[in-house]
Design a protein around this motif. Structure first.
Motif, PDB file in Angstrom:
ATOM      1  N   TYR A  76       0.852  -1.184   0.000  1.00 48.89           N
ATOM      2  CA  TYR A  76       0.000   0.000   0.000  1.00 48.89           C
ATOM      3  C   TYR A  76       0.884   1.228   0.000  1.00 48.89           C
ATOM      4  O   TYR A  76       2.106   1.157   0.199  1.00 48.89           O
ATOM      5  N   GLY A  77       0.294   2.368  -0.249  1.00 48.34           N
ATOM      6  CA  GLY A  77       1.055   3.570  -0.555  1.00 48.34           C
ATOM      7  C   GLY A  77       1.946   4.061   0.549  1.00 48.34           C
ATOM      8  O   GLY A  77       3.024   4.608   0.287  1.00 48.34           O
ATOM      9  N   ARG A  78       1.570   3.907   1.824  1.00 49.82           N
ATOM     10  CA  ARG A  78       2.325   4.519   2.914  1.00 49.82           C
ATOM     11  C   ARG A  78       3.302   3.556   3.577  1.00 49.82           C
ATOM     12  O   ARG A  78       3.792   3.821   4.663  1.00 49.82           O
ATOM     13  N   MET A  79       3.575   2.440   2.931  1.00 49.86           N
ATOM     14  CA  MET A  79       4.558   1.499   3.467  1.00 49.86           C
ATOM     15  C   MET A  79       5.969   2.059   3.299  1.00 49.86           C
ATOM     16  O   MET A  79       6.236   2.829   2.376  1.00 49.86           O
ATOM     17  N   PRO A  80       6.899   1.638   4.142  1.00 48.50           N
ATOM     18  CA  PRO A  80       8.310   1.978   3.903  1.00 48.50           C
ATOM     19  C   PRO A  80       8.752   1.459   2.534  1.00 48.50           C
ATOM     20  O   PRO A  80       8.291   0.422   2.065  1.00 48.50           O
ATOM     21  N   ARG A  81       9.683   2.177   1.910  1.00 49.36           N
ATOM     22  CA  ARG A  81      10.101   1.828   0.547  1.00 49.36           C
ATOM     23  C   ARG A  81      10.674   0.426   0.452  1.00 49.36           C
ATOM     24  O   ARG A  81      10.440  -0.290  -0.522  1.00 49.36           O
ATOM     25  N   GLU A  82      11.438   0.014   1.477  1.00 50.21           N
ATOM     26  CA  GLU A  82      12.040  -1.314   1.409  1.00 50.21           C
ATOM     27  C   GLU A  82      10.976  -2.416   1.435  1.00 50.21           C
ATOM     28  O   GLU A  82      11.126  -3.458   0.780  1.00 50.21           O
ATOM     29  N   ASP A  83       9.886  -2.198   2.163  1.00 49.49           N
ATOM     30  CA  ASP A  83       8.807  -3.185   2.186  1.00 49.49           C
ATOM     31  C   ASP A  83       8.061  -3.208   0.852  1.00 49.49           C
ATOM     32  O   ASP A  83       7.630  -4.273   0.381  1.00 49.49           O
ATOM     33  N   GLN A  84       7.880  -2.036   0.245  1.00 52.62           N
ATOM     34  CA  GLN A  84       7.257  -1.996  -1.075  1.00 52.62           C
ATOM     35  C   GLN A  84       8.111  -2.740  -2.095  1.00 52.62           C
ATOM     36  O   GLN A  84       7.596  -3.496  -2.927  1.00 52.62           O
ATOM     37  N   ALA A  85       9.425  -2.514  -2.028  1.00 54.88           N
ATOM     38  CA  ALA A  85      10.320  -3.190  -2.972  1.00 54.88           C
ATOM     39  C   ALA A  85      10.255  -4.700  -2.787  1.00 54.88           C
ATOM     40  O   ALA A  85      10.278  -5.464  -3.767  1.00 54.88           O
ATOM     41  N   ALA A  86      10.137  -5.162  -1.551  1.00 48.18           N
ATOM     42  CA  ALA A  86      10.052  -6.605  -1.296  1.00 48.18           C
ATOM     43  C   ALA A  86       8.779  -7.186  -1.898  1.00 48.18           C
ATOM     44  O   ALA A  86       8.783  -8.315  -2.414  1.00 48.18           O
ATOM     45  N   ALA A  87       7.684  -6.426  -1.851  1.00 44.82           N
ATOM     46  CA  ALA A  87       6.434  -6.924  -2.422  1.00 44.82           C
ATOM     47  C   ALA A  87       6.511  -7.009  -3.937  1.00 44.82           C
ATOM     48  O   ALA A  87       5.873  -7.873  -4.553  1.00 44.82           O
TER      49      ALA A  87
END
Length: 812
Positions: free
Chosen positions: A255-266
């Motif tokens: 989702y939009g407000r996640m930390p960038r590293e977690d977004q990259a992992a997804a």
């Protein structure tokens, strides 16, 4: 990198079929629309394919994305295709990141940054092309940015090119409004089998239903899964439902407000032998590719803010997705191989075809501020709705960011430079003047946060929970990042300074200052809206609040507020306090009440009786009260009703005669009754004689004479008696008369040419007969009446032919 190298790397992308047409369109014109489905390669390749165009003359391409996640992913992907690190040919700019250099030719940025850039650099001298990617989402900032860019193109830069790109658009309508050719290419998506599994039978929470479908798909389908949910809360609850899964499955929120590293992992492909289950909001609909996804599970819901301009609040609302969004979600299952999409609604359900522009349902205050800074209405693709736009302009004026003519003020200019919402800008401006910027930056972060923990409705207690670590670590970290962003922008250090949030927030939300009106937690807001607070909340006993969040149900429940006080209000808004006579009609008591009041908009701070109110204002209040209650509240005695019916009878038979219908009397109330209300405070004080006088005064002297001639109050009878006519009934004029008084008369009396209804009475004034045809009564019914009455009243005459008899002479 040369085009040949790009082509060799991805030769099967459908976008290659449109390269020459796109070049030709932008070479010969300044605008184009490109429609290509997900997976066609438009977002990652089109900017690269246009870099070498002669008309670009070495200038930059701005690539706009609706979300930070999409912008970040796309920028990294293009840099990867070029074999370069991010920040060289391809740059990235969001509110949190800035990767760029003098070599940068393609800037990927979020849509909100374009309008800010145009305000400071309207010519965009270093830019040759602006690409609006995923334009179908029709966000506020995309519509505003496009309108400003069209102004620049028409007035300053006829060599500036504009390109709209999307997977789904209302092409014909858009092409007509945008005045541009439409280029379309087919996708290369693999077939996707769509199955509908609408909720039936026993209803269960969404997360449990989705968890059941996920477990079944893990057992029956291959590949990774992408699950679309409406929001962060549903994602977290579903994560808890999925704790026990096979070892080869890993769950990743997105989702939009996640930390960038977690977004990259997804977004990263699953490791060999592993399967990913990505739980995403609408951010995964477009501009993102998650390799290996073969199954899409779509809850069919999206959550967004819907603004109520009359209340001044935006409310998160969960709604069914539109058909274009559902199709894009399904397409995610067929990007690399055949897939399946499971839709958790019925196949018979009809979806809206395309999503409506955000302009129709959003808070327009920030857009209005940008337009004021621009200096006039830009070239809108679709103009903002008139009502919400006017309300947004009123907000700017109330906050001191524009003047009465809509021109931006120096404060408004500063807020635009900060890139702040007008309310947040006002908060920061007042805090800067009062030396409380550190606290204001924290409050700005809190106001714009999503997923707020339900610790307390008191914003001060929420702030303390954040600063003392009493809330979830993820939320506290997000608040810290948001606060630091504002602190960097305003040059504020990292120091934490506690201050009373009430006055700061009141400056930003003056119409949301609320006054307690009952001990049960009921409040009245300055904008006139009611609100309630749960009695168990500590703030429920506060006489004054600043309400920051309110649910959307009727008299809404307060979800976030700050404590305030009347003393602060009087000091902070001294120039806005109104002291005046408050004169209103009390319908329950049918009287005018006059008070001397001190008010702040709808809030009454103090009041006392007014012994000598303005006479004209009292009269107008009485008139308003009569209009509200209707004419039945007036003293309609029998005499007054008779007069009105006589006037009504005359109006039916004569042209150019004053009407006395309810509608006409109410419409002309001030004219005929108003002069007779001076000096009165209560309707009970209006005598019937004054009402009769008011009705009579509507007639000219000649009309009054005609009224008595044609519709008289009394009739002369053969007996010499004058008898009053009753006009008050529904049957027209009634003459109640003893039968002997009509001896010698063989014609029915008339009024205005119509026969009177005769109520014939006995000598004791008891009813004998009712008729409009006296001759017929004498000859047909009278013989039987005579037979019965002769014995009962032997002293009275009962002639056989009463129409020829001489009536007994009586005094009138």
């Amino acid at each position: 990198m040369k085009l040949d190298d790009l082509y060799r790397g991805q030769p099967d992308l459908p976008i290659w079929t449109l390269v020459s047409s796109l070049r030709e369109s932008l070479r010969g014109g300044s605008r184009a629309v490109l429609v290509a489905p997900p997976g066609a390669g438009k977002s990652s390749l089109v900017p690269l394919l246009l870099l070498a165009e002669d008309w670009l003359q070495g200038r930059r391409i701005l690539m706009l994305e609706p979300r930070r996640l999409a912008a970040r992913s796309l920028a990294w992907r293009m840099a990867e295709l070029l074999g370069e690190p991010l920040g060289q040919t391809v740059g990235l700019r969001t509110r949190d990141e800035n990767h760029g250099s003098a070599r940068t030719r393609i800037e990927v940025l979020t849509e909100a940054l374009l309008s800010r850039r145009l305000q400071s650099e309207p010519e965009l001298a270093e830019v040759g092309l602006i690409i609006f990617d995923e334009f179908h989402e029709r966000s506020l900032h995309a519509d505003l940015g496009l309108a400003l860019a069209r102004d620049v193109q028409q007035g300053l830069r006829d060599d500036l090119r504009l390109l709209l790109m999307s997977a789904t658009l209302d092409e014909q309508a858009l092409a007509a409004r945008f005045d541009a050719p439409v280029l379309r290419c087919e996708g290369r998506s693999h077939p996707v089998a769509v199955r509908y599994e609408g909720a039936g039978g026993v209803r269960q929470p969404l997360e449990q239903m989705v968890a059941t479908v996920i477990r079944r798909c893990i057992a029956q389908e291959s590949g990774s899964l992408l699950v679309f949910l409406p929001g962060e809360g549903e994602i977290r609850r579903l994560q808890r439902e999925l704790r026990e899964l096979p070892d080869d499955c890993s769950v990743h929120p997105l989702y939009g407000r996640m930390p960038r590293e977690d977004q990259a992992a997804a977004l990263r492909p699953a490791r060999a032998g592993q399967r990913k289950i990505v739980l995403a909001t609408a951010v995964a609909e477009t501009s993102l590719t998650i390799d290996g996804v073969r199954v899409v599970i779509d809850a069919g819901l999206a959550r967004g803010a819907v603004y109520d301009p009359s209340a001044g609040f935006a409310h998160l609302r969960t709604r069914r997705v539109t058909r274009d969004a559902a199709d894009q979600r399904a397409g995610r299952a067929g990007r690399t191989a055949p897939g399946v999409c499971i839709r958790l609604w019925s196949a018979e359900e009809v979806l809206e075809p395309i999503r409506a522009p955000e302009m129709r349902s959003a808070d327009l205050a920030e857009v209005a501020l940008n337009v004021a800074a621009w200096g006039g209405q830009p070239d809108w693709l679709e103009a903002p709705p008139a009502g919400p736009w006017a309300q947004a302009c009123d907000v700017l004026q109330a906050l001191g960011l524009s003047d009465a003519q809509g021109r931006i003020t120096p404060d408004g200019r500063q807020v635009v430079e900060w890139g702040a919402h007008p309310r947040v800008g006002r908060l920061l401006l007042d805090a800067r003047a009062g030396g409380q910027l550190a606290m204001a930056c924290d409050l700005a972060a809190l106001l714009q946060s999503e997923g707020r923990p339900r610790i307390d409705v008191d914003v001060h207690q929420l702030w303390l929970a954040w600063r003392r670590g009493g809330a979830s670590p993820d939320w506290c970290a997000r608040m810290q990042r948001e606060s630091l962003r504002w602190r960097r922008r305003l040059g504020v250090g990292k120091q934490v300074e506690e201050a009373d949030p009430g006055p700061l927030l009141a400056a930003a939300f003056p119409e949301r200052i609320a006054q307690r009106r009952s001990a049960t937690g009921a409040y009245l807001l300055a904008n006139g809206r009611g609100a309630r607070m749960a009695p168990e909340q500590a703030l429920a006993g506060s006489p004054y609040l600043v309400v920051l969040d309110l649910d959307g149900r009727g008299e809404g429940q307060i979800r976030l507020a700050a404590e305030y006080s009347e003393a602060r209000l009087r000091q902070q808004f001294a120039e806005d306090l109104v002291r005046e006579e408050q004169i209103r009609f009390d319908a329950r008591k049918a009287e005018v009440r006059a008070r001397l009041q001190c008010r702040f908009h709808a809030l009454v701070l103090e009041q006392q009786p007014c012994p000598t109110p303005d006479a004209e204002a009292v009269r107008q209040a009485l008139l308003a009260g009569i209009r509200g209650l209707g004419l039945a509240c007036l003293p309609w005695t029998t005499e007054a009703q008779n007069l009105r019916q006589r006037l009504h009878t005359m109006a039916r038979s004569k042209a150019q005669w004053p009407e006395v219908s309810d509608d006409r009397l109410l419409a002309e109330l001030d004219e005929w009754l108003g002069p007779y209300l001076y000096g009165l405070r209560r309707l009970d004080d209006l005598p019937a004689s004054r009402l009769i006088e008011a009705l009579t005064a509507r007639l000219e002297p000649a009309q009054a004479a005609k009224l008595e001639q044609h519709v008289p109050r009394q009739l002369s009878l053969p007996s010499g008696r004058r008898c009053r006519l009753d006009y008050a009934g529904e049957d027209g004029p009634v003459l109640a008369v003893r039968i002997q008084d009509l001896f010698g008369q063989d014609a029915t009396p008339t009024v205005a040419g119509e026969p009177v209804l005769l109520h014939l009475l006995s000598p004791a004034r008891r009813p004998l007969a009712v008729t409009r045809d006296l001759p017929s009564f004498w000859r047909n019914a009278y013989p039987e009446v005579r037979k019965q009455m002769r014995g009962r009243y032997p002293k009275h005459d009962w002639p056989e032919q009463p129409w020829l008899a001489t009536p007994p002479q009586r005094k009138a």
